[in-house]
Design a protein around this motif. Structure first.
Motif, PDB file in Angstrom:
ATOM      1  N   ALA A  17       0.763  -1.013  -0.001  1.00  0.00           N
ATOM      2  CA  ALA A  17       0.026  -0.001   0.077  1.00  0.00           C
ATOM      3  C   ALA A  17       0.784   1.255  -0.017  1.00  0.00           C
ATOM      4  CB  ALA A  17      -1.109   0.010   1.304  1.00  0.00           C
ATOM      5  N   GLN A  18       1.927   1.166   0.782  1.00  0.00           N
ATOM      6  CA  GLN A  18       2.963   2.631   0.706  1.00  0.00           C
ATOM      7  C   GLN A  18       3.701   2.747  -0.403  1.00  0.00           C
ATOM      8  OE1 GLN A  18       5.189   1.907   4.426  1.00  0.00           O
ATOM      9  NE2 GLN A  18       3.776   2.985   5.629  1.00  0.00           N
ATOM     10  N   VAL A  19       4.040   1.633  -1.180  1.00  0.00           N
ATOM     11  CA  VAL A  19       4.637   1.646  -2.324  1.00  0.00           C
ATOM     12  C   VAL A  19       3.844   2.145  -3.367  1.00  0.00           C
ATOM     13  CG1 VAL A  19       5.839   0.376  -4.206  1.00  0.00           C
ATOM     14  CG2 VAL A  19       6.362   0.005  -1.802  1.00  0.00           C
ATOM     15  N   LEU A  20       2.557   1.654  -3.587  1.00  0.00           N
ATOM     16  CA  LEU A  20       1.610   2.051  -4.572  1.00  0.00           C
ATOM     17  C   LEU A  20       1.044   3.498  -4.229  1.00  0.00           C
ATOM     18  CD1 LEU A  20      -0.778  -1.080  -4.964  1.00  0.00           C
ATOM     19  CD2 LEU A  20       0.766  -0.102  -6.596  1.00  0.00           C
ATOM     20  N   SER A  21       1.095   3.958  -3.069  1.00  0.00           N
ATOM     21  CA  SER A  21       0.724   5.316  -2.683  1.00  0.00           C
ATOM     22  C   SER A  21       1.903   6.373  -3.515  1.00  0.00           C
ATOM     23  CB  SER A  21       0.460   5.710  -1.510  1.00  0.00           C
ATOM     24  OG  SER A  21       1.317   6.207  -0.738  1.00  0.00           O
ATOM     25  N   GLU A  22       3.225   5.884  -3.271  1.00  0.00           N
ATOM     26  CA  GLU A  22       4.324   6.593  -3.878  1.00  0.00           C
ATOM     27  C   GLU A  22       3.992   6.791  -5.508  1.00  0.00           C
ATOM     28  OE1 GLU A  22       7.028   8.357  -2.366  1.00  0.00           O
ATOM     29  OE2 GLU A  22       5.575   7.916  -0.757  1.00  0.00           O
ATOM     30  N   GLU A  74     -13.388   3.050 -17.035  1.00  0.00           N
ATOM     31  CA  GLU A  74     -13.078   4.428 -17.242  1.00  0.00           C
ATOM     32  C   GLU A  74     -11.866   4.555 -17.136  1.00  0.00           C
ATOM     33  OE1 GLU A  74     -15.074   5.682 -13.561  1.00  0.00           O
ATOM     34  OE2 GLU A  74     -16.895   4.932 -14.256  1.00  0.00           O
ATOM     35  N   SER A  75     -10.784   3.899 -16.982  1.00  0.00           N
ATOM     36  CA  SER A  75      -9.312   4.298 -16.685  1.00  0.00           C
ATOM     37  C   SER A  75      -8.473   4.042 -17.938  1.00  0.00           C
ATOM     38  CB  SER A  75      -8.612   3.199 -15.505  1.00  0.00           C
ATOM     39  OG  SER A  75      -9.655   3.422 -14.519  1.00  0.00           O
ATOM     40  N   LYS A  76      -7.431   4.728 -18.200  1.00  0.00           N
ATOM     41  CA  LYS A  76      -6.455   4.912 -19.262  1.00  0.00           C
ATOM     42  C   LYS A  76      -5.329   3.894 -18.962  1.00  0.00           C
ATOM     43  CE  LYS A  76      -8.667   7.205 -22.157  1.00  0.00           C
ATOM     44  NZ  LYS A  76      -9.550   6.746 -23.317  1.00  0.00           N
ATOM     45  N   GLY A  77      -4.931   3.639 -17.414  1.00  0.00           N
ATOM     46  CA  GLY A  77      -4.017   3.074 -16.828  1.00  0.00           C
ATOM     47  C   GLY A  77      -4.370   2.075 -15.810  1.00  0.00           C
ATOM     48  N   PHE A  78      -3.749   0.987 -15.628  1.00  0.00           N
ATOM     49  CA  PHE A  78      -3.928  -0.108 -14.834  1.00  0.00           C
ATOM     50  C   PHE A  78      -2.605  -0.555 -14.199  1.00  0.00           C
ATOM     51  CE2 PHE A  78      -5.523  -4.667 -14.125  1.00  0.00           C
ATOM     52  CZ  PHE A  78      -6.056  -4.383 -12.860  1.00  0.00           C
ATOM     53  N   ILE A  79      -2.450  -0.374 -12.859  1.00  0.00           N
ATOM     54  CA  ILE A  79      -1.078  -0.850 -12.360  1.00  0.00           C
ATOM     55  C   ILE A  79      -1.721  -2.010 -10.915  1.00  0.00           C
ATOM     56  CG2 ILE A  79       0.905  -0.116 -10.605  1.00  0.00           C
ATOM     57  CD1 ILE A  79       0.668   2.450 -12.243  1.00  0.00           C
ATOM     58  N   VAL A  80      -0.909  -3.070 -10.927  1.00  0.00           N
ATOM     59  CA  VAL A  80      -1.274  -4.071  -9.916  1.00  0.00           C
ATOM     60  C   VAL A  80      -0.165  -4.092  -8.991  1.00  0.00           C
ATOM     61  CG1 VAL A  80      -3.128  -5.089 -11.056  1.00  0.00           C
ATOM     62  CG2 VAL A  80      -0.597  -6.140 -11.109  1.00  0.00           C
ATOM     63  N   GLY A  81      -0.420  -3.823  -7.830  1.00  0.00           N
ATOM     64  CA  GLY A  81       0.894  -4.177  -6.661  1.00  0.00           C
ATOM     65  C   GLY A  81       0.604  -5.415  -5.858  1.00  0.00           C
TER      66      GLY A  81
END
Ligand SMILES: Cc1cc2nc3c(=O)[nH]c(=O)nc-3n(C[C@H](O)[C@H](O)[C@H](O)COP(=O)(O)O)c2cc1C
Length: 187
Positions: A17-22, A74-81
Motif C-alpha cells: 500500500a505504501q509503495v503504491l501510494s508513492e 473508465e481508466s486509461k492506466g492499470f497498475i497492480v501491486g
C-alpha cells in the motif's frame, strides 16, 4: 482527466500500500487522476469458466469484482501491486485478473491499450518471478507496459521497510512517471 486505477493486493495496511501510494503520487504530479482499490477485506472468487460474461457483459459472480471492472473501463492506466507469497503473486490477485481478462476478451476488449504493469514487494526474493507471472496477464490482453530504470521490485518485510528501499522506490516513481507520460502521449 485521464485516470489510472491501481489495485493493492495485500491483506495488510503494509508495504505494498505504501509503495503504491508513492507511485500514485507521481502519476498525480504528472497531471493524471488515480484511484487505488484494496483487495483487503474482499473475498474474490476464482473464474468458474461459466462463459456467461459474453452474454451479460460482466462477471456472473457477485463478489464486488464488477465494481472494479466498471472503474477499469473508465481508466486509461492499470497498475497492480502485490506482496510476493512463495515466489508468486497473491492468489486473490490472480483470481481477480483472470476474471477481468476473461470479461474483457469476451466483451469489448476494454483492456486494450491500457498502460500499466505490475509491482512486486517482498522481504528477500521472488519479485522477478512474480513480475513475470503478472506480465502474462498484461501481454495477452493487448496492454502497453513501460519499463523503468530497474524491474518494479521493492524490498521490505514489516510495514515501513519497503518505503526505505531507496532504489526500489526510485524505480517505482520512474515507472509511474512513464505510465503517466505514455498515457498522455497516446490519448
Ligand atoms: C504467506 C507468505 C509468503 C511469503 N513469501 C515470500 C517470498 O516468497 N519471498 C519473500 O521475499 N517474502 C515473502 N513473504 C514476505 C512478504 O512478501 C513481505 O512481508 C511483504 O513486505 C508483504 O507486503 P505487505 O506489507 O504489503 O503485505 C511472504 C509472506 C507471507 C505472509
Amino acid at each position: 482527466m485521464e485516470k489510472v486505477l491501481l489495485i493493492c493486493a495485500s491483506p495488510r495496511k503494509g508495504n505494498t500500500a505504501q509503495v503504491l501510494s508513492e507511485c500514485a503520487r507521481v502519476i498525480e504530479d504528472n497531471g493524471l487522476e488515480t484511484e487505488t482499490v484494496y483487495l483487503r477485506g474482499k473475498k474474490i472468487e476464482s473464474c468458474t469458466a461459466c462463459g456467461k460474461c459474453a452474454k451479460i457483459q460482466k462477471c456472473n459472480i457477485d463478489d464486488g469484482l464488477n465494481d472494479i471492472i466498471d472503474k477499469l473501463r473508465e481508466s486509461k492506466g492499470f497498475i497492480v501491486g502485490t506482496p510476493v507469497y512463495f515466489g508468486t503473486a497473491r492468489g486473490d490477485l490472480m483470481a481477480a485478473l483472470q476474471r477481468i481478462g476473461y470479461v474483457s476478451m469476451s466483451t469489448d476488449n476494454f483492456l486494450s491499450w491500457k498502460v500499466g504493469g505490475p509491482i512486486a514487494v517482498a522481504r528477500r526474493g521472488g519479485q522477478t518471478s512474480t513480475i513475470q507471472e503478472l506480465l502474462m496477464f498484461y501481454l495477452i490482453n493487448d496492454m502497453i507496459v513501460p519499463g523503468s530504470t530497474y524491474w518494479n521490485m521493492v524490498f521490505g518485510l514489516e510495514r515501513g521497510e519497503a518505503i526505505e528501499d531507496e532504489e526500489g522506490i526510485r524505480t517505482i516513481k520512474r515507472f509511474g512517471e512513464n505510465v503517466a507520460n505514455l498515457i498522455k502521449k497516446i490519448n
